[in-house]
Write a protein that holds these residues in place. Structure first.
Motif: not given
Length: 327
Positions: A89-94
């Motif tokens: 999810e953090q990779r997607s947000a970044l």
């Protein structure tokens, strides 16, 4: 040949039913079918460590130790799952932040840096990559405020650094135009000569590239159009405005960083429905773990001849616990 030669004893064809306990290792123990093949070597070492550290001896104790090991392994798997989901999810947000998407957590970051861009002038992308750009702009506003205060105290505007001279000259030019001073007079004050073709239009469009040596002439024009009291009051007002701009830039930079951090924090958690499922599953595994631990401890105490009181039973209602006791 008689037909008896073709008869077969059913016992020779159908193998005897296996003792159910014989499959326990495959179902629950070191070779548990509940553990994927890729994990089984590590799981085997884990089970042996749990058996050894718990002091399990004999079939029943080892079975309870195996149950403890499986519950612990599955709890660890939940933690790994949560970590994997958070990372994804953090990779997607970044990625959304890099693409400057305008919705979700990434959208909040995009909007925050866009507001900062409107104050500083640098692109939102570069402001996010280099926080020093915002602080540099805030420092320029503060330096312009100091120079405006110096002019209010009678300074000439000579010897200023390029950025400070540009900002002060720009502010003075804006105020002179509000006071109905003609752009041609402003050009003449800046250059010491009559305007050339197109120079008046540069002033009107706020596109003049002010140089430090042009500021003193502009200051003299300022003082010829305003009396000392009005000049000083207006210069100090402009200085106060520059300090407010510096503070606004720093506030916007801090907000943008906080929004960026919050976006990654929000992305670190599964959605509400997924989180509820994971939480319930984790609580279930913890109950299994502690129940098995307590049972193993009780079995070991009995084996050592120690007293092991039975479970406490009671009824819980709005009035509390009653009717309890050990059995």
């Amino acid at each position: 040949m008689s037909s008896e030669n073709y008869e077969t004893n059913p016992a020779e064809v159908i193998p005897p039913e296996r003792d159910p306990r014989g499959g326990n290792a495959q179902r629950h123990g070191i070779l548990s079918e509940h553990v994927p093949p890729a994990e089984r070597e590590a799981y085997a070492a884990h089970v042996q460590a749990v058996r050894q550290s718990s002091g399990a001896r004999g079939y029943l104790q080892e079975r309870l130790a195996d149950r403890i090991a499986l519950a612990m392994w599955r709890l660890d798997r939940v933690a790994r799952y949560e970590a994997a989901v958070s990372a994804a999810e953090q990779r997607s947000a970044l990625q959304g932040i890099e693409e400057q998407k305008e919705y979700g957590p990434a959208g909040a970051v995009t909007k925050a840096y866009t507001r900062l861009h409107m104050m500083v002038g640098e692109s939102a992308y570069h402001l996010r990559k280099d926080p020093a750009l915002s602080e540099d702009q805030a420092a320029r506003h503060e330096e312009a405020a100091r120079q405006l205060d110096a002019l209010a105290d009678g300074g000439s505007g000579e010897g200023l650094e390029v950025n400070a001279a540009f900002m002060v000259a720009h502010l003075l030019t804006e105020q002179l135009q509000r006071l109905k001073v003609k752009p041609a007079a402003i050009v003449q004050a800046l250059t010491g000569r009559k305007p050339k073709a197109g120079e008046v239009e540069y002033i009107e469009a706020n596109d003049w590239e002010y140089e430090p040596e042009e500021l003193p002439g502009l200051v003299r024009l300022w003082r010829t159009r305003l009396d000392d009291h009005m000049s000083g009051a207006l210069l100090r007002s402009l200085a106060g405005g520059e300090r407010l701009k510096a503070q606004a830039v720093r506030d916007a930079q801090r907000e943008a960083v906080e929004v960026h951090t919050d976006a990654l924090s929000l992305a670190a958690l599964p959605g509400p429905k997924e989180l509820e499922k994971v939480t319930r599953y984790e609580a279930h595994l913890e109950r299994v773990l502690y129940r098995a631990l307590h049972e193993l401890e009780a079995v070991q105490r009995r084996g050592e001849g120690q007293d092991t009181p039975g479970p406490l039973r009671g009824i819980v209602d709005a009035g509390g616990l009653y009717g309890g006791g050990s059995e």
